[in-house]
Structures are given as C-alpha cells and as structure tokens.
Write a protein that holds these residues in place. Structure first.
Motif, PDB file in Angstrom:
ATOM      1  N   ASP A 167      64.866   2.412  18.712  1.00  0.00           N
ATOM      2  CA  ASP A 167      64.698   1.000  19.061  1.00  0.00           C
ATOM      3  C   ASP A 167      64.282   0.792  20.513  1.00  0.00           C
ATOM      4  OD1 ASP A 167      65.378   0.376  16.481  1.00  0.00           O
ATOM      5  OD2 ASP A 167      67.507   0.172  16.946  1.00  0.00           O
ATOM      6  N   GLN A 168      64.855   1.537  21.429  1.00  0.00           N
ATOM      7  CA  GLN A 168      64.611   1.313  22.857  1.00  0.00           C
ATOM      8  C   GLN A 168      64.596   2.647  23.581  1.00  0.00           C
ATOM      9  OE1 GLN A 168      64.167  -1.518  24.594  1.00  0.00           O
ATOM     10  NE2 GLN A 168      64.364  -2.924  22.875  1.00  0.00           N
ATOM     11  N   GLU A 169      63.500   3.382  23.483  1.00  0.00           N
ATOM     12  CA  GLU A 169      63.516   4.721  24.053  1.00  0.00           C
ATOM     13  C   GLU A 169      63.727   4.697  25.565  1.00  0.00           C
ATOM     14  OE1 GLU A 169      60.415   7.332  22.810  1.00  0.00           O
ATOM     15  OE2 GLU A 169      61.078   8.929  24.142  1.00  0.00           O
ATOM     16  N   LEU A 170      63.026   3.773  26.232  1.00  0.00           N
ATOM     17  CA  LEU A 170      63.100   3.731  27.692  1.00  0.00           C
ATOM     18  C   LEU A 170      64.522   3.392  28.152  1.00  0.00           C
ATOM     19  CD1 LEU A 170      61.426   4.070  30.226  1.00  0.00           C
ATOM     20  CD2 LEU A 170      60.943   1.622  30.165  1.00  0.00           C
ATOM     21  N   GLY A 176      70.791   7.354  30.706  1.00  0.00           N
ATOM     22  CA  GLY A 176      71.173   8.727  31.025  1.00  0.00           C
ATOM     23  C   GLY A 176      71.087   9.695  29.861  1.00  0.00           C
ATOM     24  N   LYS A 177      70.536   9.252  28.732  1.00  0.00           N
ATOM     25  CA  LYS A 177      70.400  10.189  27.613  1.00  0.00           C
ATOM     26  C   LYS A 177      69.082  10.943  27.732  1.00  0.00           C
ATOM     27  CE  LYS A 177      74.113   8.852  25.426  1.00  0.00           C
ATOM     28  NZ  LYS A 177      75.292   9.723  25.363  1.00  0.00           N
ATOM     29  N   ASN A 178      69.121  12.211  27.421  1.00  0.00           N
ATOM     30  CA  ASN A 178      67.901  13.009  27.396  1.00  0.00           C
ATOM     31  C   ASN A 178      67.218  12.769  26.048  1.00  0.00           C
ATOM     32  OD1 ASN A 178      65.959  14.961  27.255  1.00  0.00           O
ATOM     33  ND2 ASN A 178      67.211  16.554  28.216  1.00  0.00           N
ATOM     34  N   THR A 179      66.255  11.835  26.028  1.00  0.00           N
ATOM     35  CA  THR A 179      65.675  11.440  24.737  1.00  0.00           C
ATOM     36  C   THR A 179      64.846  12.561  24.122  1.00  0.00           C
ATOM     37  OG1 THR A 179      63.810  10.429  25.878  1.00  0.00           O
ATOM     38  CG2 THR A 179      65.625   8.982  25.282  1.00  0.00           C
ATOM     39  N   LEU A 180      64.231  13.389  24.973  1.00  0.00           N
ATOM     40  CA  LEU A 180      63.462  14.514  24.435  1.00  0.00           C
ATOM     41  C   LEU A 180      64.379  15.443  23.647  1.00  0.00           C
ATOM     42  CD1 LEU A 180      61.119  16.489  24.108  1.00  0.00           C
ATOM     43  CD2 LEU A 180      61.520  17.298  26.421  1.00  0.00           C
ATOM     44  N   LYS A 181      65.554  15.691  24.210  1.00  0.00           N
ATOM     45  CA  LYS A 181      66.509  16.566  23.543  1.00  0.00           C
ATOM     46  C   LYS A 181      66.954  15.951  22.213  1.00  0.00           C
ATOM     47  CE  LYS A 181      69.485  19.470  26.018  1.00  0.00           C
ATOM     48  NZ  LYS A 181      70.496  19.557  27.071  1.00  0.00           N
ATOM     49  N   MET A 182      67.217  14.649  22.242  1.00  0.00           N
ATOM     50  CA  MET A 182      67.650  13.957  21.018  1.00  0.00           C
ATOM     51  C   MET A 182      66.573  14.050  19.941  1.00  0.00           C
ATOM     52  SD  MET A 182      70.600  12.925  21.525  1.00  0.00           S
ATOM     53  CE  MET A 182      71.467  13.472  22.976  1.00  0.00           C
ATOM     54  N   LYS A 183      65.309  13.822  20.357  1.00  0.00           N
ATOM     55  CA  LYS A 183      64.220  13.867  19.380  1.00  0.00           C
ATOM     56  C   LYS A 183      64.034  15.282  18.845  1.00  0.00           C
ATOM     57  CE  LYS A 183      61.094  11.477  21.900  1.00  0.00           C
ATOM     58  NZ  LYS A 183      59.774  10.872  22.166  1.00  0.00           N
ATOM     59  N   SER A 184      64.199  16.278  19.734  1.00  0.00           N
ATOM     60  CA  SER A 184      64.011  17.646  19.245  1.00  0.00           C
ATOM     61  C   SER A 184      65.136  18.025  18.282  1.00  0.00           C
ATOM     62  CB  SER A 184      63.908  18.631  20.409  1.00  0.00           C
ATOM     63  OG  SER A 184      65.076  18.592  21.180  1.00  0.00           O
ATOM     64  N   TYR A 185      66.362  17.509  18.512  1.00  0.00           N
ATOM     65  CA  TYR A 185      67.438  17.767  17.549  1.00  0.00           C
ATOM     66  C   TYR A 185      67.116  17.121  16.203  1.00  0.00           C
ATOM     67  CZ  TYR A 185      70.407  19.379  21.425  1.00  0.00           C
ATOM     68  OH  TYR A 185      70.925  20.062  22.495  1.00  0.00           O
ATOM     69  N   ALA A 186      66.610  15.883  16.274  1.00  0.00           N
ATOM     70  CA  ALA A 186      66.281  15.188  15.019  1.00  0.00           C
ATOM     71  C   ALA A 186      65.203  15.952  14.253  1.00  0.00           C
ATOM     72  CB  ALA A 186      65.811  13.771  15.316  1.00  0.00           C
ATOM     73  N   PHE A 187      64.173  16.390  14.975  1.00  0.00           N
ATOM     74  CA  PHE A 187      63.118  17.197  14.346  1.00  0.00           C
ATOM     75  C   PHE A 187      63.722  18.467  13.733  1.00  0.00           C
ATOM     76  CE2 PHE A 187      59.244  15.302  16.418  1.00  0.00           C
ATOM     77  CZ  PHE A 187      58.442  15.337  15.306  1.00  0.00           C
ATOM     78  N   ALA A 188      64.595  19.128  14.498  1.00  0.00           N
ATOM     79  CA  ALA A 188      65.154  20.403  14.058  1.00  0.00           C
ATOM     80  C   ALA A 188      66.007  20.225  12.802  1.00  0.00           C
ATOM     81  CB  ALA A 188      65.977  21.025  15.181  1.00  0.00           C
ATOM     82  N   ILE A 189      66.876  19.217  12.797  1.00  0.00           N
ATOM     83  CA  ILE A 189      67.749  19.001  11.634  1.00  0.00           C
ATOM     84  C   ILE A 189      66.909  18.666  10.412  1.00  0.00           C
ATOM     85  CG2 ILE A 189      69.566  17.527  10.677  1.00  0.00           C
ATOM     86  CD1 ILE A 189      70.508  17.107  13.622  1.00  0.00           C
TER      87      ILE A 189
END
Lengths: 290, 290
Positions: A167-170, A176-189
C-alpha cells in the motif's frame, strides 16, 4: 472409472491451490505483479525429477525442489527491486522466458524439448505411492499445510509489513523497514511453494517437458488469483475449485478430448477478461490491482 | 554459414521485427499500456491468409488484402470491446496489460480450436529461386519483406510528422489533457493508433506466413521480439523501436557465430531482461514512468 476421474480432479485442485495461494502472497499481499511464477513451478518440477532419477529419495528431492525454487525467487527480487507495475510484470515475464529457453537448451540436464518421461511415483519411508488415491492423500496434506502456513504468514506482523509494502512502500521505508528485504522474502516464500507444487505435478503426471511451462500456463493461475480476489486466501481457494471444475463441463457437452486443452484456456481467458471489466475485485477481493 | 548470409538474415529478421515493433510502440505511446495481444493480430493475419488462399483457393492478391483488413479489424475490436470498457473505469495500465495477456491466450486458443495445433505452410510458388547477393542468398519473399517494410516505415514516418492527423496522434501521446483542450478527441486517436498499429502487424503476419510457416503460438513469439525491440530502443518511441528491431535482428543472427542456434531465442529473452532491469529507458527513450 468415475472414482479415478474424481481423484484426478481433486489432485489437480490441490496442485493448483498450492500454486495459486503462493502467487496470491506475491500479488495480493505484497503487491508484486509476478508473472514469473510458472518458472518457479518449472524449476521445482525439474529439480525433483532430476534428483529422484539420480537416486535421491523423494522426500529430499521434494524439499530441494522448494529450496532451489526459493533461491531463484530470492535472487530475482534484487534486480527487479526498483521496477513497479507493468515493468515488474514484464521483467518477471522475461524471467519465465529465460528459464523456459534454458530448459529447452540445456539438453544435457533437461533432455531439451523432448522432456523427461517415466518419472517415478513418490516413495516415502519405503512406502510407494503407486495408486492415485495415495497420491491424493499426499497432495491434500501438502495443500492444507501450505494454506495453513500462508494463512499464518499473512496474519503475522510480517504479513502486515508486506501489506504495508503493497500500500505505501515509501512510508514503510521511512518507518525503518527494509522493503527490499521484505519483498525478497515474499518472492522467496512464494517461489518455495511453487517449487513444491512443481514437484508434485512432475511425480503425478510422470512426464515433464518445457511445453508444460510456457508463459501461457500462467494464465489459469493468474485467473484464479484475480478471480478469487486480491488479498484473500479464501477467495483463492474458492476460485481454484471453481476454475478447475468449470471447464470439466466441456467434456459433458461433447467437446472432443483433443480440444479440451485449448477450450479450457479459452474459458479461463474469457472469464479473466469479464472479471476485469465487470468485477475487478474478484469474488472476495479486498484490494485493487494497480 | 558465411558472414554475408548472416548479415542478410539479420536484416530480414530486423525488417519483420521493425513492422511488429513500430505498431506496438505506436499503440504504447498513444494508449500508455502494453498491448501484448498485438501478437494475436499477427497470428490471425497469417491464418486468414491460409484460410482464404490455401483452403478456399481465392486469388492470392485478393487474399492478402482481405487478410490484412480482417486482422486489422481484430486489433480494432480488441480496443473497442475490451480496452475501451476498461478505460471507462480508469483502470491502471497493469490491468490493461493483464487483460491483454488474457486476450492473447484467448485468441491463440481460438486458432487452435479452429485450425488445429500443427504447423502449416502456405505454398505460393512451385520452386523458389534465390538470388546471390555479396556471397549470400536472398529469396524473393525476403526481398519483398525488405521493400514492404522500408516503404511502410517511411510512410509511417511521413504520416506521423507531416500530416495533421499524425501530429494530433503525437499530441495525444505527449499530453492527453492538453490535446483534449485543443479539441483532439483522445478516444478517436486511441482507435486510430490501433488501426495503424494493427495494420502494420497484419502486414508482418502475412509476410511471415509466406516466408516461414504459421502455427498458433507464432503471435507470442513475434510479440516478444517486437516488444524486446521496443524496449531496446526506448518503449513508446517509434524510431527507437525500429532501431531496436534491427539491432535485435542483428544480435540474434550474430549469436549463431558463438552459440548453438537453439540459443537464438534465449538471447532475445536475456537482452529483454537485462534492458528492463538495468536500462528500462532503452537507448533512445526518455519516457518511462517509475
């Protein structure tokens, strides 16, 4: 006869349910329009097949199918991180093409366009799952587990962060969340479960070739995710059952067996277009695609 | 294979890709979404020719003209029946892309249902004599491809830059709102872009049908090439798309020097993926939404 037909349909529902809820995590919950899902499915199918044919026990090959697909998913998240919307969709679609052409060209490993036949039926702790009924039990266990794990994930704080990325990546980044890390986890799962599903598919059909993993094969899964509604696992499950069973009615109105494949694709594509025009939120969707 | 032969093949491939890419790029620049079903227009054009000329035995020249008109109508109808309905709800370009993907699958499965899945060739002349050119060979149909492509692309350039209606089309693609204030109907320009773009695709479809053969997936293969060419040149930039088409045609045929010929398509996919990830603006492009 009728019994084995029903078992077949239930197995297909299970395999597609795993694929679809996994894709739902990426598209519906994280906002990643990943059109590379079929590539993870393919990687799972090939890894599992090649491993079992070289003598590795099924369970181990099955888990590796998930893990290797997961590594690819995790790695894919990095180059496509900055892309959004259409361009993410296209780059992931291009990833499908790259994997597909590798399956065709790496003949030493994949046997190229001919594909690999005589994939053994799974054997778990010495128990050979020869009958489709036994296979169905395995598929049900994996599908229910997948659904349960994804249900837990999307309800967890991690799942909420994924929705925030959607909803609000920026803003999520600023918090303070590392959005790249979150997205890579989502991709990985998402890729992990697609890989598991690929393994089940390969050992059920007992034959795989690159033609089973073209971009066109993505359409049914994408249709399930969008018709079920973005951000709804229940909607996805409902849509899986409907979309697998609905084209079966073609058999009963006398469509000949050789036409079933394209006729089914035709129905999926038409349904997807109609849903996009008349009910873009799908059956139980909570969010819009953008 | 001789180097001069590779250069001839590369230029002929580039000429075909340029027809596909320029139409695709024109539609993208005006409508701002990825019309991947452009591939279906190409395939239908080839199949119309097969139906009229090879099956019904209608006069060749007449069949060619009617095929091009019919395929153009298909492109136009996609805009009216699907995209226009979606635009009315102000849907995002991502939804239009997904709808377009569904349209591509819908029309390709329709081709399989109507004509079957096997490869077909259209025989026009009894034996084909090739001409020698700088130590390589070129067939009459390849010469026809080059001439048609050059004439149409010059015509397109003239139309876009010198005519009032071409300038109106560019005005809508540059700034839709300002163009509307100036009294240019954007819906009319959307229609026009689909007619011109689909017309170019239809010509490409006929030429490919004559040079090679037709099969249901031909549209998908060609739109990937056309699309890659547009991305190389800068998506939405028509001259860039044409430049990209010849660069892609060259890169593909030159890859045969270094790699087994099976990797020809893989080269395209890898170029596409790398451009999307590292240089999404392409070589000439400037417009690229985040």
């Amino acid at each position: 006869m009728i019994e084995s037909y029903l078992i077949h349909l239930l197995i297909m529902i299970g395999i597609y349910l795993i694929l679809a809820v996994a894709l739902q995590l990426a598209i519906g919950y994280t906002g990643l329009m990943n059109l590379g899902h079929i590539a993870f499915f393919a990687i799972g199918a090939y890894v599992s097949t090649i491993f079992t044919l070289s003598g590795i026990p099924f369970l181990l090959a099955f888990i590796f199918a998930g893990i290797i697909a997961m590594i690819f998913g995790y790695a894919l998240a990095y180059p496509v991180n900055r892309l959004k919307g259409d361009y993410l969709a296209l780059a992931t679609m291009a990833f499908t093409f790259v994997i597909w052409s590798l399956l065709i060209n790496l003949k030493g490993i994949t046997k190229g366009p001919l594909g690999i036949a005589n994939i053994p039926s799974p054997s778990i702790f010495g128990f050979q799952l020869i009958s489709p009924f036994h296979f169905l039990i395995l598929v049900i266990i994996i599908a229910v587990l997948t659904y349960y794990i994804l249900h837990k994930i999307v309800r967890s704080p991690f799942g909420k962060v994924l929705e925030a990325v959607r909803d609000q990546e920026l803003t999520t980044k600023i918090l303070g969340k590392n959005t790249l890390k979150m997205k890579s986890y989502a991709f990985a799962i998402s890729a992990f479960f697609a890989g598991l599903s690929g393994s089940l598919y390969a050992h059920y059909i007992t034959y795989i070739s690159p033609s089973a993993f073209t971009i066109l094969e993505l359409l049914p899964i994408l249709a399930i995710v969008i018709i079920g509604g973005l951000g709804s696992l229940r909607g996805t499950a409902l849509a899986t059952v409907i979309l697998i069973l609905l084209p079966e009615s073609l058999r009963f109105i006398g469509v000949s067996a050789s036409f079933i494949g394209p006729a089914r694709q035709f129905v999926f594509a038409l349904l997807l277009i109609l849903i996009l025009i008349y009910r873009p939120k799908g059956l139980m969707g909570r969010v819009d695609i953008d | 294979m001789a180097l001069s032969q590779l250069i001839i093949n590369g230029i002929v491939a580039g000429a075909i890709y340029a027809l596909v890419a320029s139409g695709f790029s024109l539609i993208y620049s005006t409508n701002k979404f990825i019309h991947i079903a452009h591939g279906a227009t190409i395939a239908f054009s080839g199949y119309f020719l097969y139906f009229l000329f090879s099956m019904l035995g209608i006069n060749f020249g007449f069949s060619v003209i009617v095929s091009i008109i019919f395929a153009t109508v298909i492109g136009y109808l996609m805009n009216i029946l699907v995209y226009k309905q979606l635009r009315r709800r102000k849907t995002s370009s991502l939804i239009l892309l997904i709808a377009s993907f569904a349209l591509l699958v819908l029309l390709e499965s329709l081709i399989i249902l109507l004509f079957g899945a096997n490869l077909k060739t259209i025989k026009v002349m009894g034996s084909i004599t090739s001409y020698e050119l700088f130590g390589g060979f070129i067939t009459p149909i390849q010469i026809a491809i080059l001439i048609t492509s050059i004439v149409l692309l010059i015509g397109l350039y003239y139309f876009m830059n010198k005519t009032k209606i071409g300038k109106a089309l560019r005005a809508v693609s540059n700034n839709k709102n300002v163009a509307e204030v100036l009294g240019i109907s954007s819906e009319r320009m959307f229609n026009l872009s689909f007619i011109i773009g689909s017309g170019l695709a239809a010509v490409a479809g006929v030429l490919i049908a004559l040079e090679q053969s037709i099969e249901p997936m031909m549209g998908t293969h060609l739109i990937i090439k056309g699309f890659t060419a547009s991305v190389i040149g800068g998506i939405g930039n028509v001259p860039g798309a044409i430049l990209g088409a010849f660069l892609l045609g060259g890169a593909e045929t030159m890859s045969i020097w270094f790699l087994p010929s099976g990797y020809k398509d893989a080269i395209t996919f890898i170029i596409l993926f790398l451009f999307l990830v590292f240089r999404p603006k392409g070589i000439l492009g400037k417009r690229w939404s985040e």
